[in-house]
Design a protein around this motif. Structure first.
Motif, PDB file in Angstrom:
ATOM      1  N   ASN A   8     -67.740  59.136  40.026  1.00 21.84           N
ATOM      2  CA  ASN A   8     -66.316  58.927  39.770  1.00 21.84           C
ATOM      3  C   ASN A   8     -65.617  60.277  39.723  1.00 21.84           C
ATOM      4  O   ASN A   8     -65.621  60.950  38.688  1.00 21.84           O
ATOM      5  CB  ASN A   8     -66.101  58.174  38.461  1.00 21.84           C
ATOM      6  N   PRO A   9     -64.999  60.712  40.830  1.00 24.27           N
ATOM      7  CA  PRO A   9     -64.398  62.057  40.875  1.00 24.27           C
ATOM      8  C   PRO A   9     -63.199  62.226  39.961  1.00 24.27           C
ATOM      9  O   PRO A   9     -62.757  63.366  39.741  1.00 24.27           O
ATOM     10  CB  PRO A   9     -63.993  62.206  42.345  1.00 24.27           C
ATOM     11  N   ALA A  10     -62.679  61.129  39.391  1.00 19.20           N
ATOM     12  CA  ALA A  10     -61.610  61.281  38.407  1.00 19.20           C
ATOM     13  C   ALA A  10     -62.085  62.084  37.199  1.00 19.20           C
ATOM     14  O   ALA A  10     -61.271  62.663  36.469  1.00 19.20           O
ATOM     15  CB  ALA A  10     -61.110  59.910  37.955  1.00 19.20           C
ATOM     16  N   ARG A  21     -53.473  60.806  29.945  1.00 20.51           N
ATOM     17  CA  ARG A  21     -53.792  59.389  29.803  1.00 20.51           C
ATOM     18  C   ARG A  21     -54.418  58.801  31.065  1.00 20.51           C
ATOM     19  O   ARG A  21     -55.238  57.891  30.980  1.00 20.51           O
ATOM     20  CB  ARG A  21     -52.526  58.587  29.451  1.00 20.51           C
ATOM     21  N   PHE A  22     -54.041  59.305  32.201  1.00 14.36           N
ATOM     22  CA  PHE A  22     -54.525  58.788  33.478  1.00 14.36           C
ATOM     23  C   PHE A  22     -55.128  59.945  34.283  1.00 14.36           C
ATOM     24  O   PHE A  22     -54.524  61.013  34.387  1.00 14.36           O
ATOM     25  CB  PHE A  22     -53.389  58.139  34.274  1.00 14.36           C
ATOM     26  N   PHE A  23     -56.301  59.708  34.817  1.00 17.82           N
ATOM     27  CA  PHE A  23     -57.003  60.723  35.598  1.00 17.82           C
ATOM     28  C   PHE A  23     -57.415  60.081  36.922  1.00 17.82           C
ATOM     29  O   PHE A  23     -58.041  59.019  36.947  1.00 17.82           O
ATOM     30  CB  PHE A  23     -58.234  61.233  34.848  1.00 17.82           C
ATOM     31  N   LEU A  24     -57.035  60.728  38.010  1.00 19.05           N
ATOM     32  CA  LEU A  24     -57.324  60.207  39.342  1.00 19.05           C
ATOM     33  C   LEU A  24     -58.110  61.243  40.130  1.00 19.05           C
ATOM     34  O   LEU A  24     -57.881  62.455  39.975  1.00 19.05           O
ATOM     35  CB  LEU A  24     -56.035  59.866  40.087  1.00 19.05           C
ATOM     36  N   GLY A  25     -59.032  60.794  40.986  1.00 16.48           N
ATOM     37  CA  GLY A  25     -59.825  61.741  41.754  1.00 16.48           C
ATOM     38  C   GLY A  25     -60.330  61.159  43.061  1.00 16.48           C
ATOM     39  O   GLY A  25     -60.409  59.945  43.238  1.00 16.48           O
ATOM     40  N   ALA A  26     -60.685  62.047  43.973  1.00 18.43           N
ATOM     41  CA  ALA A  26     -61.240  61.654  45.268  1.00 18.43           C
ATOM     42  C   ALA A  26     -62.224  62.713  45.731  1.00 18.43           C
ATOM     43  O   ALA A  26     -62.052  63.907  45.455  1.00 18.43           O
ATOM     44  CB  ALA A  26     -60.132  61.459  46.303  1.00 18.43           C
ATOM     45  N   THR A  27     -63.253  62.272  46.442  1.00 16.98           N
ATOM     46  CA  THR A  27     -64.291  63.160  46.981  1.00 16.98           C
ATOM     47  C   THR A  27     -64.528  62.838  48.448  1.00 16.98           C
ATOM     48  O   THR A  27     -64.573  61.665  48.834  1.00 16.98           O
ATOM     49  CB  THR A  27     -65.618  62.993  46.219  1.00 16.98           C
ATOM     50  N   ASN A  85     -65.494  59.027  47.971  1.00 14.28           N
ATOM     51  CA  ASN A  85     -65.458  58.366  46.673  1.00 14.28           C
ATOM     52  C   ASN A  85     -64.044  58.474  46.104  1.00 14.28           C
ATOM     53  O   ASN A  85     -63.401  59.517  46.239  1.00 14.28           O
ATOM     54  CB  ASN A  85     -66.427  59.007  45.675  1.00 14.28           C
ATOM     55  N   ILE A  86     -63.569  57.428  45.471  1.00 13.19           N
ATOM     56  CA  ILE A  86     -62.298  57.475  44.760  1.00 13.19           C
ATOM     57  C   ILE A  86     -62.511  56.852  43.386  1.00 13.19           C
ATOM     58  O   ILE A  86     -63.385  55.990  43.209  1.00 13.19           O
ATOM     59  CB  ILE A  86     -61.167  56.738  45.512  1.00 13.19           C
ATOM     60  N   GLY A  87     -61.724  57.297  42.410  1.00 11.92           N
ATOM     61  CA  GLY A  87     -61.909  56.758  41.077  1.00 11.92           C
ATOM     62  C   GLY A  87     -60.733  57.031  40.161  1.00 11.92           C
ATOM     63  O   GLY A  87     -59.844  57.834  40.472  1.00 11.92           O
TER      64      GLY A  87
END
Length: 544
Positions: A61-63, A246-252, A292-294
Motif C-alpha cells: 500500500n504505497p499510501a 487524515r487522508f493519505f494517497l499513494g501510487a507505485t 499499486n495504488i492505495g
C-alpha cells in the motif's frame, strides 16, 4: 488401455521456432507472493497496510509513504535456512539449504508544503526489494505401484509408433508434430514398448509376459531430487501525499526481474536389475511491470483504515530447457537420449491482481495492525508471444480459485529507544479440492477429464500447495534520533503434496466412486512435503 487421451501440448509452432511455456503449477510458482521486506515489516508479519511509515509499503500500500515526516535511507540483509522434509508412503527424507541475501535498499524523500490543511506534504520513494526467494532443495524417496513409464505409455496412447521416429524426409517428432516431448523422450529412451501387432498402444518396458498378457513391474525404489534457485526482484518508484493528516494517497510503478533455475534428477529401480532415469533442467528469465495504488484514512487519532489494489504483473518470459533419459533393462543399458540442444521459448505470463484491506490501532507506546489480502489465482494467464492464450490458461481456470492471507502484527515501545514486535500470518491454498485430492476436474459434459494436472515439456513432477503459516518476532533500537537498527526472525511452514507425475483416468466417467474404483489408469501417490524456513533479517536506517 481403453481411453481417449488428451495429449499435453509441449510444442507450439511459430514462424522461426518453438514456443515452450510452463505448466499451470509453474505459473502459480511465479505468481505466488511471499513475506519479505524490512526487519520491522517482517517482525510484524507484514501487517502494515494501514500503518505505513515503512519502505516495504511501496510493494503493498504505497499510501504508507505519506506517513513519513522526514527523509530516509534504509537497507536490509538476511540469512535464510530452508529445510524440506518429505514423507512418501512411510519413507521420510530431509534436505536443507542456507543462503545469505541482500533484501532491499531504498530512499524516501519528504517534501513539506508548509500548509496545516489540504496537502501537507509530498513523498517520493525509490527502492529495490527482493519479493520472492526460490532457493530450496528437496528429495522424495519411496516406492509406489506405478512407474513414470506407465504414465508415458498412457500419454502416448493413440500415437502411431512411426510418428515417434525420425523420418527420411527430415521429419523430427519434436518439431514436426504436437506429440508430448516427454512421450517422445521416453519412447527414444526405452521407457515403453508397443503391444504386439498394435502400433498405437503402449506398455511399460519394465515387466514380463505371462499367458499372453503383459504384466508391468512396480518400481521398488523411487528417488526424486529437486534443486531450485533464483529470486524475484522489484524496482519501485512511488509517490504519496498527505491531505490534512487524515487522508493519505499513494501510487507505485514497479519493474520486476525474475530469475529461476530448476534441476531434477529422477530414478526408479526395479528388482530385475533394471532402472529408469529422467533428468531435467529449466532456466527461466523474465521482466515485468505492475502498479499499486492505495489509500489510508485516519478518522480519529488512534485508528487507521487502509485499502490497496496491486495490479497483475505482466511478464515477458524466456525458458531454456533440456531433458535427458535412459534405461537399464536386465543389465542391458540403452543409449542415453536427450531432447534437442539449445532449445528456448518465449511467452507471456500475467499474474493475478490483489486487494488488501487493513486496519490498525495506534497508541502512545503500542500499536496493533491487521491486513487481509484477497488474490484470485484463476486470473493467471499464459499467452504466446502474439498474445493468444495457451491451453494452460484453461487448466488454470478449472484448477485454481481464491486465496486469502491474514496478517496480524503488534509493536510495543519499552523505552523511547527500544521496541519489541511480534506477528503471525496465515495463507490459504488457492487450489481447488480436486487438485488436492489428485483427481481431474469435470468438463462441460459433467465428465471427469483424463489427466489430474496438465503438464508441458519433459518435467512430469509437480507440487500442490496446502497452505502457509508463519510466526515472527522482532526488535528495534534507535541509537540516535536519526540512526536506527531493526532485527527480525521469521519462522515459516509451507505445506505441499509432491507428485512424481500426474495420475490419469478413463474418459467418460461422471461418478466419483466409479472413477476411483474402476477409472484409474495410472495412479501417482503424493509425498507429504513440509518446508520450514527460518529467516533472520537486519535493517539499518538513517532519517534526515
Amino acid at each position: 488401455m481403453k481411453r481417449i487421451t488428451c495429449l499435453f501440448i509441449s510444442a507450439f509452432f511459430l514462424a522461426g521456432g518453438i514456443a515452450y511455456a510452463q505448466g499451470e503449477m509453474d505459473a502459480y510458482k511465479m505468481s505466488r507472493n511471499e513475506l519479505n521486506g524490512t526487519a520491522r515489516y517482517l517482525g510484524m508479519s507484514g501487517a502494515f497496510g494501514a500503518l505505513g511509515g515503512d519502505i516495504s509499503s511501496m510493494s503493498t500500500n504505497p499510501a504508507g509513504l505519506g506517513i513519513y515526516r522526514s527523509s530516509e535511507v534504509v537497507t536490509t540483509i538476511s540469512l535464510s535456512s530452508a529445510k524440506t522434509n518429505s514423507d512418501w508412503n512411510g519413507t521420510s527424507v530431509d534436505k536443507s539449504k542456507t543462503r545469505f541475501n541482500f533484501d532491499n535498499i531504498a530512499y524516501v524523500g519528504y517534501f513539506p508544503t508548509g500548509n496545516d490543511e489540504g496537502i501537507v506534504g509530498w513523498n517520493i520513494g525509490l527502492s529495490y526489494n527482493r519479493v520472492k526467494d526460490f532457493n530450496r532443495s528437496y528429495r522424495m524417496n519411496g516406492a509406489q505401484a506405478y512407474s513414470v513409464a506407465d504414465y508415458v505409455a498412457d500419454l502416448l496412447y493413440g500415437t502411431d509408433k512411426n510418428d515417434l521416429r525420425y523420418g527420411d524426409k527430415n521429419y523430427d517428432p519434436y518439431f514436426d508434430s504436437s506429440i508430448s516431448w516427454l512421450g517422445i523422450l521416453g519412447f527414444d529412451a526405452g521407457f515403453v514398448d508397443n503391444y504386439a501387432g498394435n502400433n498405437k498402444e503402449y506398455h511399460s518396458a519394465f515387466g514380463h509376459e505371462e499367458n499372453g498378457e503383459w504384466l508391468n513391474y512396480s518400481p521398488q525404489n523411487v528417488n526424486l531430487l529437486v534443486n531450485e534457485k533464483g529470486s524475484i526482484g522489484q524496482y519501485n518508484i512511488s509517490f504519496a501525499t498527505n491531505i490534512s493528516d487524515r487522508f493519505f494517497l499513494g501510487a507505485t510503478v514497479a519493474i520486476t526481474d525474475l530469475d529461476y533455475t530448476l534441476s531434477t534428477e529422477y530414478t526408479e529401480d526395479f528388482t530385475q536389475n533394471s532402472q529408469l532415469r529422467l533428468d531435467n533442467g529449466l532456466s527461466t528469465d523474465g521482466t515485468g511491470y505492475a502498479f499499486n495504488i492505495g489509500a489510508i484514512v485516519r478518522p480519529v487519532d488512534f485508528l487507521r483504515v487502509g485499502v490497496a489494489y496491486n495490479s497483475p504483473t505482466w511478464y515477458k518470459m524466456t525458458d531454456y530447457f533440456h531433458g535427458t533419459a535412459g534405461t537399464t533393462i536386465n543389465n542391458q543399458d540403452w543409449n542415453t537420449q536427450n531432447t534437442p540442444d539449445y532449445q528456448s521459448g518465449d511467452y507471456r505470463l500475467r499474474t493475478p491482481d490483489r486487494w488488501i484491506f487493513s486496519i490498525a490501532g495506534v497508541g502512545q507506546n503500542f500499536l496493533i495492525s491487521a491486513d487481509y489480502e484477497l488474490t484470485n489465482y484463476k486470473r493467471m494467464v499464459l499467452n504466446d508471444v502474439d498474445g493468444y492464450e495457451l491451453r494452460t490458461t484453461e487448466d488454470i481456470k478449472k484448477d485454481f480459485g481464491m486465496s486469502g492471507t491474514l496478517k496480524v502484527g503488534a509493536e510495543y515501545k519499552i523505552t523511547p529507544q527500544f521496541s519489541v514486535r511480534a506477528g503471525t500470518l496465515w495463507k490459504t491454498s488457492p487450489m481447488k479440492q480436486h487438485v488436492k485430492d489428485g483427481i481431474p476436474p469435470k468438463n462441460e459434459k459433467g465428465e471427469f477429464e483424463v489427466d489430474a494436472i496438465g503438464i508441458v515439456g519433459t518435467i512430469p513432477s509437480y507440487t500442490v500447495d496446502k497452505g502457509t503459516n508463519s510466526y515472527s518476532v522482532g526488535l528495534g533500537y534507535r541509537f540516535t534520533p536519526n540512526f536506527y537498527m531493526d532485527l527480525a526472525c521469521v519462522y515459516r511452514v509451507y505445506k505441499e503434496d509432491g507428485y512424481a507425475f500426474p495420475s490419469t483416468y478413463q474418459a467418460g466417467i461422471s461418478d466419483i466412486d466409479k472413477l476411483l474404483d474402476e477409472g484409474i489408469v495410472v495412479k501417482s501417490d503424493p509425498a507429504s512435503l513440509k518446508t520450514k524456513t527460518t529467516q533472520v533479517a537486519l535493517t539499518l536506517g538513517y532519517k534526515f
